[in-house]
Motif scaffolding. Sequence first.
Motif, PDB file in Angstrom:
ATOM      1  N   ALA A   5       8.598  16.868 -10.769  1.00 35.27           N
ATOM      2  CA  ALA A   5       7.658  17.598 -11.782  1.00 35.27           C
ATOM      3  C   ALA A   5       6.334  17.316 -11.293  1.00 35.27           C
ATOM      4  CB  ALA A   5       7.727  16.692 -13.053  1.00 35.27           C
ATOM      5  N   PHE A   6       5.996  16.350 -10.200  1.00 35.60           N
ATOM      6  CA  PHE A   6       4.671  16.322  -9.626  1.00 35.60           C
ATOM      7  C   PHE A   6       4.632  16.928  -8.024  1.00 35.60           C
ATOM      8  CE2 PHE A   6       4.718  12.207 -12.354  1.00 35.60           C
ATOM      9  CZ  PHE A   6       4.050  12.736 -13.315  1.00 35.60           C
ATOM     10  N   PRO A   7       4.502  18.236  -8.042  1.00 31.16           N
ATOM     11  CA  PRO A   7       4.496  18.758  -6.751  1.00 31.16           C
ATOM     12  C   PRO A   7       3.330  18.241  -6.017  1.00 31.16           C
ATOM     13  CG  PRO A   7       3.613  20.399  -8.359  1.00 31.16           C
ATOM     14  CD  PRO A   7       4.099  19.236  -8.973  1.00 31.16           C
ATOM     15  N   ILE A   8       3.534  17.732  -4.508  1.00 32.83           N
ATOM     16  CA  ILE A   8       2.864  17.516  -3.627  1.00 32.83           C
ATOM     17  C   ILE A   8       3.055  18.399  -2.461  1.00 32.83           C
ATOM     18  CG2 ILE A   8       2.274  15.581  -2.283  1.00 32.83           C
ATOM     19  CD1 ILE A   8       3.077  13.586  -4.317  1.00 32.83           C
ATOM     20  N   GLU A   9       1.914  19.041  -1.919  1.00 33.29           N
ATOM     21  CA  GLU A   9       1.865  19.849  -0.668  1.00 33.29           C
ATOM     22  C   GLU A   9       1.444  18.984   0.460  1.00 33.29           C
ATOM     23  OE1 GLU A   9      -0.531  23.267  -1.415  1.00 33.29           O
ATOM     24  OE2 GLU A   9       0.363  23.667  -3.621  1.00 33.29           O
ATOM     25  N   LYS A  10       1.855  19.389   1.747  1.00 32.78           N
ATOM     26  CA  LYS A  10       1.621  18.789   2.770  1.00 32.78           C
ATOM     27  C   LYS A  10       0.285  19.079   2.981  1.00 32.78           C
ATOM     28  CE  LYS A  10       3.217  18.334   7.590  1.00 32.78           C
ATOM     29  NZ  LYS A  10       4.075  18.618   8.452  1.00 32.78           N
ATOM     30  N   GLY A  11      -0.443  17.781   3.443  1.00 31.31           N
ATOM     31  CA  GLY A  11      -1.982  17.800   3.866  1.00 31.31           C
ATOM     32  C   GLY A  11      -2.753  17.315   2.594  1.00 31.31           C
ATOM     33  N   GLN A  12      -2.404  17.079   1.350  1.00 33.05           N
ATOM     34  CA  GLN A  12      -3.113  16.733   0.309  1.00 33.05           C
ATOM     35  C   GLN A  12      -3.499  15.227   0.527  1.00 33.05           C
ATOM     36  OE1 GLN A  12      -0.636  17.856  -3.319  1.00 33.05           O
ATOM     37  NE2 GLN A  12      -2.073  19.669  -3.821  1.00 33.05           N
ATOM     38  N   ARG A  13      -4.551  15.015  -0.267  1.00 31.54           N
ATOM     39  CA  ARG A  13      -5.269  13.701   0.019  1.00 31.54           C
ATOM     40  C   ARG A  13      -5.342  13.036  -1.360  1.00 31.54           C
ATOM     41  NH1 ARG A  13      -9.244  11.895   3.647  1.00 31.54           N
ATOM     42  NH2 ARG A  13     -10.828  11.824   2.110  1.00 31.54           N
ATOM     43  N   PHE A  14      -5.056  11.687  -1.412  1.00 29.21           N
ATOM     44  CA  PHE A  14      -5.041  11.017  -2.576  1.00 29.21           C
ATOM     45  C   PHE A  14      -5.612   9.718  -2.715  1.00 29.21           C
ATOM     46  CE2 PHE A  14      -1.182  10.002  -0.345  1.00 29.21           C
ATOM     47  CZ  PHE A  14      -0.846   8.423  -0.961  1.00 29.21           C
ATOM     48  N   ILE A  15      -5.684   9.112  -3.809  1.00 32.56           N
ATOM     49  CA  ILE A  15      -6.214   7.611  -4.021  1.00 32.56           C
ATOM     50  C   ILE A  15      -5.088   7.081  -4.875  1.00 32.56           C
ATOM     51  CG2 ILE A  15      -7.621   6.214  -5.373  1.00 32.56           C
ATOM     52  CD1 ILE A  15     -10.177   8.287  -4.853  1.00 32.56           C
ATOM     53  N   ALA A  16      -4.507   5.972  -4.093  1.00 28.84           N
ATOM     54  CA  ALA A  16      -3.542   5.127  -4.947  1.00 28.84           C
ATOM     55  C   ALA A  16      -4.427   4.185  -5.726  1.00 28.84           C
ATOM     56  CB  ALA A  16      -2.749   4.584  -3.820  1.00 28.84           C
ATOM     57  N   VAL A  17      -3.945   3.916  -6.865  1.00 26.51           N
ATOM     58  CA  VAL A  17      -4.643   2.940  -7.681  1.00 26.51           C
ATOM     59  C   VAL A  17      -3.595   1.887  -8.453  1.00 26.51           C
ATOM     60  CG1 VAL A  17      -4.512   4.311  -9.765  1.00 26.51           C
ATOM     61  CG2 VAL A  17      -6.428   2.771  -9.529  1.00 26.51           C
ATOM     62  N   GLU A  18      -4.116   0.723  -8.556  1.00 25.74           N
ATOM     63  CA  GLU A  18      -3.412  -0.665  -9.229  1.00 25.74           C
ATOM     64  C   GLU A  18      -4.351  -1.289 -10.206  1.00 25.74           C
ATOM     65  OE1 GLU A  18      -0.750  -1.598 -10.260  1.00 25.74           O
ATOM     66  OE2 GLU A  18       0.423  -2.250  -8.803  1.00 25.74           O
ATOM     67  N   ASP A  19      -3.963  -1.874 -10.856  1.00 27.14           N
ATOM     68  CA  ASP A  19      -4.740  -2.573 -11.817  1.00 27.14           C
ATOM     69  C   ASP A  19      -4.912  -4.032 -11.027  1.00 27.14           C
ATOM     70  OD1 ASP A  19      -2.227  -3.773 -12.171  1.00 27.14           O
ATOM     71  OD2 ASP A  19      -2.071  -3.994 -14.280  1.00 27.14           O
ATOM     72  N   VAL A  20      -4.168  -4.864 -10.843  1.00 24.20           N
ATOM     73  CA  VAL A  20      -4.551  -6.072 -10.138  1.00 24.20           C
ATOM     74  C   VAL A  20      -3.603  -5.927  -8.941  1.00 24.20           C
ATOM     75  CG1 VAL A  20      -4.357  -8.385 -10.225  1.00 24.20           C
ATOM     76  CG2 VAL A  20      -4.901  -7.323 -12.389  1.00 24.20           C
TER      77      VAL A  20
END
Length: 188
Positions: free
Chosen positions: A108-123
Amino acid sequence: MAEIYQDMDVLALYRQEHAYLEGHFLLASGKHSPYFLQSTRVMQYPKHTDLIAEALAKRLHHIDKLDFVIGPAMGGVTLAYALARALNLRALFAEKTSDKSKMLVREAFPIEKGQRFIAVEDVLTTGGSVKKAIQAAEALGASCAAVACVIDRGLSDLKPISLKTLTFPTYEPSACPLCQQGLPLEEV
């Protein structure tokens, strides 16, 4: 309360919401600690979550060409959504697989090759959960531009962008002074 938001003293916010706990805790890593940060007590308030996300977004403003924010389920879902809103990006989450050694991103969350992201966590402690979320997105062809967290415990090699760095003592169970004192262990 306005003072807390003005300079984003996130530790004061955790204390205000009784989320900075002291005692004898069994951490997810298996180690013991006299302190634990219970982010759900803070993140249950949308105003707090939004202001934390806005403060993080200001620290991430220099990173361009981003496509989404991803967080590990369950703890990172709310923060990923709030940060994505603050950055005007999509919000995704990765969840554990049945063997729990990996995470996956649902179709349900399509990701295309080459996309850039930020990964986030609380602690962020060891970074185990957020690393699995990163691996899940990278397995679909995306690349991680940065890791962000509310509080960095300083034990990960990820070098996150955070609002606060806190170093708490942690102990192997066999060498835990809290155990030796007979303090009851709380699993968190």
